[in-house]
Design a protein around this motif. Structure first.
Motif, short mmCIF file in Angstrom:
data_model
loop_
_atom_site.label_atom_id
_atom_site.label_comp_id
_atom_site.label_asym_id
_atom_site.label_seq_id
_atom_site.Cartn_x
_atom_site.Cartn_y
_atom_site.Cartn_z
N TYR A 28 39.27 40.32 48.08
CA TYR A 28 39.50 39.23 46.91
C TYR A 28 40.06 39.74 45.74
CZ TYR A 28 37.71 36.34 43.37
OH TYR A 28 37.87 35.48 42.26
N THR A 32 43.79 38.91 44.04
CA THR A 32 43.76 38.53 42.62
C THR A 32 44.52 39.25 41.92
OG1 THR A 32 41.32 37.63 43.15
CG2 THR A 32 42.23 37.76 40.78
N ASP A 47 50.95 31.97 43.95
CA ASP A 47 50.17 30.86 44.27
C ASP A 47 49.55 31.10 45.85
OD1 ASP A 47 50.99 29.76 41.99
OD2 ASP A 47 52.38 28.29 42.75
N TYR A 50 46.52 33.48 45.19
CA TYR A 50 45.43 33.12 44.60
C TYR A 50 44.94 32.09 45.53
CZ TYR A 50 46.22 34.67 39.57
OH TYR A 50 46.28 35.35 38.64
N HIS A 51 45.68 31.38 46.37
CA HIS A 51 44.94 30.52 47.39
C HIS A 51 44.15 31.17 48.27
CE1 HIS A 51 44.14 27.01 49.84
NE2 HIS A 51 44.87 27.46 50.77
N ALA A 53 42.78 34.21 47.77
CA ALA A 53 41.75 34.79 46.93
C ALA A 53 40.64 33.76 46.75
CB ALA A 53 42.29 35.21 45.80
N SER A 54 41.13 32.43 46.58
CA SER A 54 39.98 31.44 46.61
C SER A 54 39.23 31.15 47.77
CB SER A 54 40.63 30.14 45.97
OG SER A 54 41.27 29.44 47.00
N LYS A 55 40.00 31.16 49.01
CA LYS A 55 39.30 31.03 50.24
C LYS A 55 38.11 32.35 50.59
CE LYS A 55 42.89 30.82 53.09
NZ LYS A 55 43.67 30.21 54.23
N ARG A 57 36.67 34.06 48.09
CA ARG A 57 35.89 33.82 47.07
C ARG A 57 34.62 32.81 47.65
NH1 ARG A 57 34.19 30.53 42.72
NH2 ARG A 57 32.97 31.66 41.09
N LYS A 58 35.17 31.75 48.27
CA LYS A 58 34.27 30.90 48.99
C LYS A 58 33.46 31.61 50.25
CE LYS A 58 36.97 26.61 48.39
NZ LYS A 58 37.72 25.73 49.08
#
Length: 75
Positions: A28, A32, A47, A50-51, A53-55, A57-58
């Motif tokens: 992660y 990022t 982008d 970041y997408h 990384a957001s997955k 993070r979840k």
């Protein structure tokens, strides 16, 4: 054939057993940082990172919530 010895579908692994939380956190942070570094030069790749990384993070939050019900305010 007797079904008493069949374990297909009977064993379920938790996310803690499948994924190492330290490894996921490291990925992660890497995604990022790479996304931030590519923000000016390649916005589409930034982008995408970041997408991803957001997955991650979840996944990290679900792993932490499965261990305890405490939410880490720093994350």
């Amino acid at each position: 054939m007797s079904t008493q010895f069949c374990k297909v579908g009977k064993i379920k692994f938790g996310l803690n057993e499948v994924l190492n939380i330290k490894e996921v956190e490291k990925n992660y942070l890497k995604f990022t940082e790479e996304a931030y570094n590519l923000l000016q030069s390649d916005s589409s790749l930034s982008d995408f990172l970041y997408h991803e990384a957001s997955k991650l993070r979840k996944i990290i939050l679900s792993l932490k919530n499965s261990k305890t019900n405490d939410v880490d305010p720093a994350f």
